[in-house]
Design a protein around this motif. Structure first.
Motif, short mmCIF file in Angstrom:
data_model
loop_
_atom_site.label_atom_id
_atom_site.label_comp_id
_atom_site.label_asym_id
_atom_site.label_seq_id
_atom_site.Cartn_x
_atom_site.Cartn_y
_atom_site.Cartn_z
N TYR A 1 0.85 -1.00 0.06
CA TYR A 1 -0.08 -0.01 -0.03
C TYR A 1 0.88 1.17 -0.04
O TYR A 1 1.90 1.14 0.47
CB TYR A 1 -0.79 0.20 1.25
CG TYR A 1 -0.24 -0.06 2.53
CD1 TYR A 1 0.27 1.04 3.32
CD2 TYR A 1 -0.12 -1.42 3.04
CE1 TYR A 1 1.06 0.82 4.49
CE2 TYR A 1 0.73 -1.74 4.30
CZ TYR A 1 0.98 -0.42 5.19
OH TYR A 1 1.76 -0.57 6.25
N LEU A 2 0.12 2.16 -0.37
CA LEU A 2 0.91 3.42 -0.39
C LEU A 2 0.74 4.16 1.13
O LEU A 2 -0.18 4.02 1.68
CB LEU A 2 0.27 4.44 -1.44
CG LEU A 2 0.57 4.28 -2.85
CD1 LEU A 2 -0.37 5.18 -3.84
CD2 LEU A 2 1.93 4.78 -3.25
N ASP A 3 2.14 4.61 1.34
CA ASP A 3 2.12 5.31 2.63
C ASP A 3 2.61 6.67 2.75
O ASP A 3 3.23 6.96 1.81
CB ASP A 3 2.72 4.33 3.82
CG ASP A 3 2.34 4.45 5.13
OD1 ASP A 3 1.63 5.49 5.66
OD2 ASP A 3 2.96 3.50 5.90
N LEU B 1 2.93 10.39 -1.09
CA LEU B 1 2.81 8.96 -0.83
C LEU B 1 3.81 8.00 -1.47
O LEU B 1 4.03 8.07 -2.70
CB LEU B 1 1.32 8.49 -1.03
CG LEU B 1 0.23 9.51 -0.25
CD1 LEU B 1 -1.14 9.05 -1.04
CD2 LEU B 1 0.24 9.14 0.87
N SER C 1 5.71 3.93 -1.94
CA SER C 1 5.77 2.58 -1.51
C SER C 1 7.15 1.72 -2.51
O SER C 1 7.54 2.73 -3.38
CB SER C 1 4.61 1.55 -2.21
OG SER C 1 4.84 0.55 -1.97
N ASP D 1 0.85 14.21 -3.12
CA ASP D 1 -0.27 14.19 -2.07
C ASP D 1 -0.45 15.62 -1.65
O ASP D 1 -0.96 15.83 -0.45
CB ASP D 1 0.20 13.34 -0.78
CG ASP D 1 -0.97 13.01 0.03
OD1 ASP D 1 -2.04 13.02 -0.42
OD2 ASP D 1 -0.87 13.10 1.38
N PHE E 1 -8.41 8.31 -2.27
CA PHE E 1 -8.19 6.67 -1.91
C PHE E 1 -8.66 6.08 -3.07
O PHE E 1 -9.65 6.48 -3.98
CB PHE E 1 -9.31 6.47 -0.65
CG PHE E 1 -8.81 6.83 0.56
CD1 PHE E 1 -7.54 7.43 0.81
CD2 PHE E 1 -9.79 7.19 1.56
CE1 PHE E 1 -7.17 7.88 2.15
CE2 PHE E 1 -9.62 7.64 2.71
CZ PHE E 1 -8.16 8.04 3.29
N ASN F 1 -1.86 0.62 -4.13
CA ASN F 1 -3.14 0.62 -3.30
C ASN F 1 -3.08 1.63 -2.34
O ASN F 1 -2.14 1.74 -1.26
CB ASN F 1 -3.05 -0.79 -2.51
CG ASN F 1 -4.37 -0.97 -1.56
OD1 ASN F 1 -5.15 0.03 -1.46
ND2 ASN F 1 -4.61 -2.19 -0.97
N TYR F 2 -4.04 2.37 -2.46
CA TYR F 2 -4.12 3.71 -1.27
C TYR F 2 -5.50 3.60 -0.83
O TYR F 2 -6.46 3.94 -0.91
CB TYR F 2 -3.96 5.01 -1.96
CG TYR F 2 -3.91 6.16 -1.12
CD1 TYR F 2 -3.68 5.90 0.18
CD2 TYR F 2 -4.49 7.36 -1.25
CE1 TYR F 2 -3.42 7.08 1.06
CE2 TYR F 2 -4.39 8.56 -0.55
CZ TYR F 2 -3.99 8.31 0.75
OH TYR F 2 -3.83 9.17 1.74
N ASN F 3 -5.36 2.79 0.43
CA ASN F 3 -6.51 2.58 1.43
C ASN F 3 -7.73 1.58 0.90
O ASN F 3 -8.87 2.12 1.09
CB ASN F 3 -7.18 3.87 1.90
CG ASN F 3 -7.91 3.96 3.17
OD1 ASN F 3 -7.59 3.04 4.04
ND2 ASN F 3 -8.62 4.64 3.40
#
Length: 311
Positions: free
Chosen positions: A56-58, A65, A67, A170, A176, A201-203
């Motif tokens: 996932y993207l953090d 964001l 990864s 971001d 999302f 993947n973002y959330n």
């Protein structure tokens, strides 16, 4: 978007080796082959990365964001033979006139493919400072569409590496959903791989993420083009006929309902003769034309059976 050594080390410290679902790379008959991804039949490519539950993207430095997933597990290449990744633009067939798209977005809120607001950038940046590619949704990348992934060194071979950072703008806040791109691997020493999808993947839940990847993939495929040659022709009908009723061979599943059936035939008929604008229409082989003529003779019978509910 500029990346710095501080950003590289901040992300690399969190995710280094053996994490997520890597892009497995090997060499078969002098050509690069990728494997190990999520199966995505019925679309432009046959597999997508990364569907791992931890992918996932953090939050990352610099209003991004980030990864390092998916990583790479490279085998079969000679040491120091260059491995590159080339981003592929595809028409978005869900939009009028099918504009070429470099970055794709599936919206968590609407549960469908959409245009990401504020046109964010997505950067692929080398952790080894070998280059970068910066993407927006519809504009060709000014950085060029290709970058080096690995040399690779002998110590890279047979190990799960994370040589690339994926950095999503971001600011303003990204929505999302799933952010994706199509790519192939290239090398001066080997033939290019088949294309594949990288989705970030973002959330999203794993289930929604897999749905998103499959819908992005389907949107990049010319409807009715079951053999993926960018033209809807007799070859697609023959593939549909050969796999009719199958729930495992789903190249001709244009309706994405998990079975080859009359809906897929209807889709082929509605789009017969269409050509993807980025390709040159091929001339059908004589054998294909003959087979098409012979097999269309059975089409009327199939339609009667389908109407009577006896497929």
């Amino acid at each position: 978007m500029k990346y710095t050594l501080a950003m590289v080390f901040a992300l690399a410290a969190g995710i280094c080796y053996g994490h997520g679902n890597p892009i497995h790379v090997n060499v078969t008959n002098g050509r690069l082959v990728v494997s190990g991804g999520l199966s995505t039949p019925g679309g432009f490519v046959s597999m997508a990365f990364d569907d791992h539950e931890d992918a996932y993207l953090d939050v990352a430095p610099g209003f991004t964001l980030g990864s390092t997933l998916p990583g790479y597990d490279v085998n079969g290449m000679e040491a120091e033979s260059q491995l590159n990744i080339e981003v592929i633009a595809r028409p978005d067939f869900t939009l009028p006139n099918g504009p070429l798209r470099w970055m794709w977005f599936w919206d968590k809120e609407s549960q469908q493919l959409d245009i990401a607001p504020s046109n964010p950038t997505l950067e692929m940046a080398s952790q080894r400072l070998l280059g970068n590619v910066v993407l927006t949704q519809f504009d060709a990348p000014t950085t060029g569409a290709s970058m080096q992934v690995l040399q690779p060194l002998s110590t890279d071979l047979g190990t799960h590496q994370h040589p690339i950072l994926y950095l999503l703008d971001d600011a303003p806040a990204a929505k999302f959903g799933a952010y994706g791109l199509f790519a192939r691997l290239t090398s001066p020493s080997y033939g290019s791989s088949e294309p594949f999808l990288i989705a970030l993947n973002y959330n999203l839940s794993v289930e929604d993420f897999q749905i998103a990847a499959k819908e992005i993939n389907a949107a990049a495929k010319l409807p009715g083009d079951y053999d993926n040659n960018d033209v809807v022709d007799g070859g697609d009908f023959l593939l549909w006929q050969r796999t009719l009723h199958s729930t495992t061979e789903l190249e001709a599943d244009g309706s994405l309902n998990g079975v080859i059936d009359a809906d897929d035939l209807t889709l082929w008929k509605e789009n017969f003769g269409r050509v993807t604008t980025t390709s040159v229409s091929p001339i059908p082989e004589p054998s294909t034309l003959v087979l098409l003529g012979l097999n269309l003779c059975g089409l009327w019978r199939f339609r009667r059976l389908a109407v009577n509910g006896n497929e």
